[in-house]
Design an enzyme around this catalytic site. Sequence first.
Site, mmCIF file in Angstrom:
data_model
loop_
_atom_site.group_PDB
_atom_site.id
_atom_site.type_symbol
_atom_site.label_atom_id
_atom_site.label_comp_id
_atom_site.label_asym_id
_atom_site.label_seq_id
_atom_site.Cartn_x
_atom_site.Cartn_y
_atom_site.Cartn_z
ATOM 1 N N CYS A 114 48.811 38.421 28.123
ATOM 2 C CA CYS A 114 47.908 37.716 27.214
ATOM 3 C C CYS A 114 48.484 37.540 25.815
ATOM 4 O O CYS A 114 48.041 36.669 25.066
ATOM 5 C CB CYS A 114 46.564 38.440 27.129
ATOM 6 S SG CYS A 114 45.693 38.540 28.718
ATOM 7 N N HIS A 251 43.087 35.482 20.695
ATOM 8 C CA HIS A 251 43.095 35.468 22.161
ATOM 9 C C HIS A 251 41.653 35.555 22.641
ATOM 10 O O HIS A 251 40.874 36.392 22.173
ATOM 11 C CB HIS A 251 43.910 36.649 22.675
ATOM 12 C CG HIS A 251 43.772 36.890 24.146
ATOM 13 N ND1 HIS A 251 43.852 35.868 25.077
ATOM 14 C CD2 HIS A 251 43.531 38.026 24.847
ATOM 15 C CE1 HIS A 251 43.693 36.381 26.284
ATOM 16 N NE2 HIS A 251 43.497 37.672 26.175
ATOM 17 N N ASN A 281 39.007 34.007 30.090
ATOM 18 C CA ASN A 281 40.286 34.527 29.628
ATOM 19 C C ASN A 281 41.403 33.792 30.357
ATOM 20 O O ASN A 281 41.625 34.009 31.542
ATOM 21 C CB ASN A 281 40.360 36.027 29.897
ATOM 22 C CG ASN A 281 41.642 36.668 29.369
ATOM 23 O OD1 ASN A 281 42.586 35.980 29.010
ATOM 24 N ND2 ASN A 281 41.671 37.987 29.316
#
Length: 324
Positions: A114, A251, A281
């Site tokens: 990520c 993020h 996500n």
Amino acid sequence: MTIRAVVDGVGHYLPERVVPNSHFETFLETSDEWIRTRSGIERRHFAAEDQTTSDLGTRAALAAMADAGVGPEDIDGILVATSTPDLTFPSVATMIQKELGMTRGFAFDVQAVCAGFIYALANANALIVSGQATRLLVIGAETFSRIMDWTDRSTCVLFGDGAGAVVLSAGEADGTSQDRGILSTDLNSDGRYLDMLYVDGGVSSTGTSGKLKMQGNLLFRQAVEKLTTTAEAALEKAALSDDDVDWIVPHQANIRIIQGTAKKLGIPMDRVVVTVQDHGNTSAASIPLALSVGVAEGKIKRGDVIVSEAIGGGLAWGAVVLRW
């Protein structure tokens, strides 16, 4: 004179299939309310069966190049942040290079889960500042739906597929915090936290791609602290403070992590670009997706100071400060 890596264009691509939270109610003991309350996610996009990570990344790259008004002949290199490549090798970046018709320059992948797009930006910035490249495509692209355990309600409802991209170009500047472009980067990792977020497969261990495993509660506690620390470190390197920040573009993992980090930084949520409700996500794709949406919605404007931060498996985390 100082050389800065300046964002000249931004774009994104999302697969056509939109998956609402209600989809998971059909085969899991969960609910729309449970997912929204714990993550902020309302829907996400899943790639079609015949779509790959390179397909998504190519479309995002074309959008960013169109926004910048450049073609493949103007690009010196491609950096792709991904943890879900089409194949073990070659890189997704070389596949996108082929699809763009780009026959010069270089292309490679960056893997920091990520945090991948932050790591890719930092590498692209170093290449431009050192004079090894004049214009680069930096892409985050993922098909995380391919590595979900559809029996694990704590993880499979959180992730989505998508891609975002920016065109970075070398620009002359004064070497101050008033410059346009990337002003600072801060990268970190600590392999002791591997068990918090990983995929239980790989070429040299199981010979399979594996499925995602996560200890969400433990990761949450690490995330807010580390994201705040890295953002503050990047701002200090850029000779800026929290008061100078126009937008946080974080993020997009979990709304509670986003809110907790913003609170610790002393920045109100109306100065945070939030897309987690629509995308879930998307790992390394989430920051460039959010940047592109922020520009499209008229939030991010030229001259704005942006802080982007991310944390992912490794653990790996980092931040970038840039002036749009």
